[in-house]
Design an enzyme around this catalytic site. Structure first.
Site, mmCIF file in Angstrom:
data_model
loop_
_atom_site.group_PDB
_atom_site.id
_atom_site.type_symbol
_atom_site.label_atom_id
_atom_site.label_comp_id
_atom_site.label_asym_id
_atom_site.label_seq_id
_atom_site.Cartn_x
_atom_site.Cartn_y
_atom_site.Cartn_z
ATOM 1 N N LYS A 1 2.404 -3.689 6.600
ATOM 2 C CA LYS A 1 2.955 -3.452 5.875
ATOM 3 C C LYS A 1 4.075 -2.349 5.313
ATOM 4 O O LYS A 1 4.991 -3.699 4.572
ATOM 5 C CB LYS A 1 2.014 -2.272 4.242
ATOM 6 C CG LYS A 1 0.117 -2.955 4.635
ATOM 7 C CD LYS A 1 0.409 -4.038 3.408
ATOM 8 C CE LYS A 1 -1.424 -4.066 3.504
ATOM 9 N NZ LYS A 1 -1.145 -5.431 3.083
ATOM 10 N N SER B 1 1.011 -0.715 -0.061
ATOM 11 C CA SER B 1 0.110 -0.048 0.198
ATOM 12 C C SER B 1 0.380 0.633 0.177
ATOM 13 O O SER B 1 2.139 1.415 0.769
ATOM 14 C CB SER B 1 -1.109 0.202 1.054
ATOM 15 O OG SER B 1 -1.760 1.158 1.420
ATOM 16 N N TYR C 1 -1.434 -1.196 10.574
ATOM 17 C CA TYR C 1 -1.898 -1.269 10.125
ATOM 18 C C TYR C 1 -0.867 -1.090 8.973
ATOM 19 O O TYR C 1 0.241 -1.651 8.198
ATOM 20 C CB TYR C 1 -2.917 -0.676 9.737
ATOM 21 C CG TYR C 1 -3.648 -0.979 7.847
ATOM 22 C CD1 TYR C 1 -3.694 -1.900 7.264
ATOM 23 C CD2 TYR C 1 -3.449 -0.238 6.772
ATOM 24 C CE1 TYR C 1 -4.000 -2.427 5.783
ATOM 25 C CE2 TYR C 1 -3.271 0.217 5.539
ATOM 26 C CZ TYR C 1 -3.546 -1.044 5.182
ATOM 27 O OH TYR C 1 -3.361 -1.192 4.081
HETATM 28 C C1 UD1 Z 1 -6.038 4.523 3.824
HETATM 29 C C2 UD1 Z 1 -4.427 4.527 3.679
HETATM 30 C C3 UD1 Z 1 -4.249 3.479 2.583
HETATM 31 C C4 UD1 Z 1 -5.003 1.683 2.445
HETATM 32 C C5 UD1 Z 1 -6.941 2.601 2.913
HETATM 33 C C6 UD1 Z 1 -7.796 0.923 4.234
HETATM 34 C C7 UD1 Z 1 -3.014 6.069 3.545
HETATM 35 C C8 UD1 Z 1 -2.486 7.085 3.091
HETATM 36 N N1 UD1 Z 1 -3.977 4.974 2.578
HETATM 37 O O1 UD1 Z 1 -6.855 5.400 2.556
HETATM 38 O O2 UD1 Z 1 -3.528 3.026 2.309
HETATM 39 O O3 UD1 Z 1 -5.070 0.899 1.511
HETATM 40 O O4 UD1 Z 1 -6.621 3.331 4.256
HETATM 41 O O5 UD1 Z 1 -8.730 1.459 4.860
HETATM 42 O O6 UD1 Z 1 -2.674 5.828 4.334
HETATM 43 N N2 UD1 Z 1 -13.061 10.735 3.530
HETATM 44 C C9 UD1 Z 1 -13.700 11.742 4.158
HETATM 45 N N3 UD1 Z 1 -15.531 10.862 4.406
HETATM 46 C C10 UD1 Z 1 -14.891 9.595 5.017
HETATM 47 C C11 UD1 Z 1 -14.225 8.698 4.255
HETATM 48 C C12 UD1 Z 1 -12.861 9.578 4.051
HETATM 49 O O7 UD1 Z 1 -13.764 12.366 3.753
HETATM 50 O O8 UD1 Z 1 -16.569 9.598 5.211
HETATM 51 C C13 UD1 Z 1 -11.302 10.965 3.421
HETATM 52 C C14 UD1 Z 1 -10.592 11.250 3.469
HETATM 53 O O9 UD1 Z 1 -9.928 12.182 5.096
HETATM 54 C C15 UD1 Z 1 -9.218 10.773 2.886
HETATM 55 C C16 UD1 Z 1 -9.736 10.237 1.495
HETATM 56 O O10 UD1 Z 1 -11.275 9.895 1.623
HETATM 57 O O11 UD1 Z 1 -9.144 12.050 2.834
HETATM 58 C C17 UD1 Z 1 -10.415 8.593 1.471
HETATM 59 O O12 UD1 Z 1 -9.829 7.841 2.782
HETATM 60 P P1 UD1 Z 1 -10.131 6.686 2.452
HETATM 61 O O13 UD1 Z 1 -11.116 5.831 1.537
HETATM 62 O O14 UD1 Z 1 -10.559 6.073 4.121
HETATM 63 O O15 UD1 Z 1 -8.440 6.366 2.035
HETATM 64 P P2 UD1 Z 1 -7.760 6.481 2.512
HETATM 65 O O16 UD1 Z 1 -7.344 6.602 4.161
HETATM 66 O O17 UD1 Z 1 -7.030 7.324 1.778
#
Ligand code: UD1
Length: 342
Positions: free
Chosen positions: A157, A128, A153
């Site tokens: 990795k 990841s 987590y």
């Molecule tokens: C993270 C990890 C990724 C991992 C994944 C597993 C990092 C950079 N990435 O992804 O490697 O495989 O978790 O779950 O560490 N968001 C909102 N509202 C929501 C949900 C998410 O605003 O309800 C935003 C988050 O703040 C983030 C983006 O959407 O900025 C993506 O979030 P998400 O889909 O959870 O993935 P990552 O956190 O990027």
């Protein structure tokens, strides 16, 4: 020539099942194993419908070498392994780090031991972009140093990659490709496979689609005061089918890879903000999402997207599908799930 037989651990999961579909399309034979602790058989059933036949499936726990050995014994002609089986909830890993260390490290160590016993030398590992933390330079390339992981987590990795690198140094025949995924989203275009989060989704796209269908009242955007063009986080979202195809390419590369341990980014190289993704969802589906901006989520990375030079050079692979395709497919999948529940 006989078909390449590939062991797919975590084969009932989101990425595992989509990858199995691409292996079949490429003329390979996936053997699925999964303990179903964080999944059920519904993606395997979807996969069987897509492929028009039954899949070989074993319900086993990869941490247990005895159970793993039975599969290796039954399939002495296995050619390679793709190891997906792992827990992936960042938040849960902070609350229960031991669970993550035991599961994610334990399954890899057992798998490597059994692979060694059976002289199986080719492994693709599901890593990841989380290994980079917040990189100093973006787009981030594979040479970037690992920052201290924010979550257990992320630490697993990083440690798994270290274990693999150590093993390839110790065992001259072992060849490993670690695919460092950015943010996989979307669903199979057939509508027969997609993400199946347990309980409240942590990831953005299932939260969007569940809000759109009415399962959740409101989506919260975690922060709009980041140092990014619109203030929300930047990510590299990649269609699950593109991601799955990168595994086929990795298996094709593995014998001739320049190095015995090759970490490779799997992303589109295109930064997309959380707000842009939400707006794109609304424009491709015509659904108006109920959302508001809330505080930042602890541990979130501000911005990360892939330098794709290495994946293009070594795998001859790049993304073909767009975020529009991914969001349309994710929405079709969500609608199908809700019809099935009616
Ligand atoms: C993270 C990890 C990724 C991992 C994944 C597993 C990092 C950079 N990435 O992804 O490697 O495989 O978790 O779950 O560490 N968001 C909102 N509202 C929501 C949900 C998410 O605003 O309800 C935003 C988050 O703040 C983030 C983006 O959407 O900025 C993506 O979030 P998400 O889909 O959870 O993935 P990552 O956190 O990027």
């Amino acid at each position: 020539m006989s078909k390449k037989k590939v062991l797919v651990t975590g084969g009932a999961g989101y990425i595992g099942a989509h990858t199995a579909a691409e292996l079949v399309l490429a003329g390979m034979e996936p053997i699925l194993v999964d303990d179903l602790s964080r999944s059920n058989m519904s993606l395997v059933e979807g996969l069987e419908q897509i492929c028009g036949r039954k899949m070989l499936f074993y319900r086993i726990d990869c941490k247990d070498p005895i159970q793993l050995r039975t599969v290796f014994h039954e399939h002495p002609d296995l050619t390679s392994v793709i190891h997906f089986a792992a827990f992936k909830s960042v938040g849960e890993s902070v609350l229960q780090p031991l669970l993550y260390h035991r599961n994610n490290l334990g399954s890899l160590v057992s798998l490597l031991e059994v692979m060694k016993e059976f002289s199986l030398k080719h492994l693709v590992f599901s890593s990841s972009c989380t290994v980079y933390g917040q990189p100093d330079v973006i787009p981030v390339n594979e040479e970037a140093p690992f920052k201290r992981a924010e979550s257990a987590y992320g630490a697993t990795k990083q440690m798994c990659e270290r274990i693999l690198e150590d093993e390839t140094k110790a065992d001259e025949q072992l060849r490993v490709v670690s695919l460092r995924y950015f943010n996989p989203i979307g669903a199979h275009p057939s509508g027969l496979m997609g993400e199946l989060p347990i309980g409240t989704p942590n990831n953005l796209v299932p939260f969007i689609t569940q809000t759109a269908i009415g399962k959740r009242e409101k989506l919260t955007i975690f922060g709009n005061d980041y140092n990014t063009p619109d203030g929300s986080c930047l990510r590299d979202f990649i269609h699950i089918v593109d991601l799955a195809q990168a595994h086929v390419k990795a298996l094709q590369l593995i014998d001739t890879a320049p190095s015995h341990y090759e970490p490779i980014n799997v992303g589109s190289g295109r930064p997309v903000s959380v707000l842009e993704l939400v707006n794109t969802f609304m424009s491709v589906t015509g659904v108006v999402l109920n959302y508001s901006v809330g505080p930042r989520r602890p541990g979130d990375i501000e911005k990360v997207y892939a330098d794709t030079t290495k994946s293009f050079r070594l795998l001859n692979w790049k993304t073909k599908l767009t975020i529009e395709d991914a969001l349309r497919d994710a929405w079709n999948w969500e609608k199908r799930l809700s019809h099935a529940a009616d």
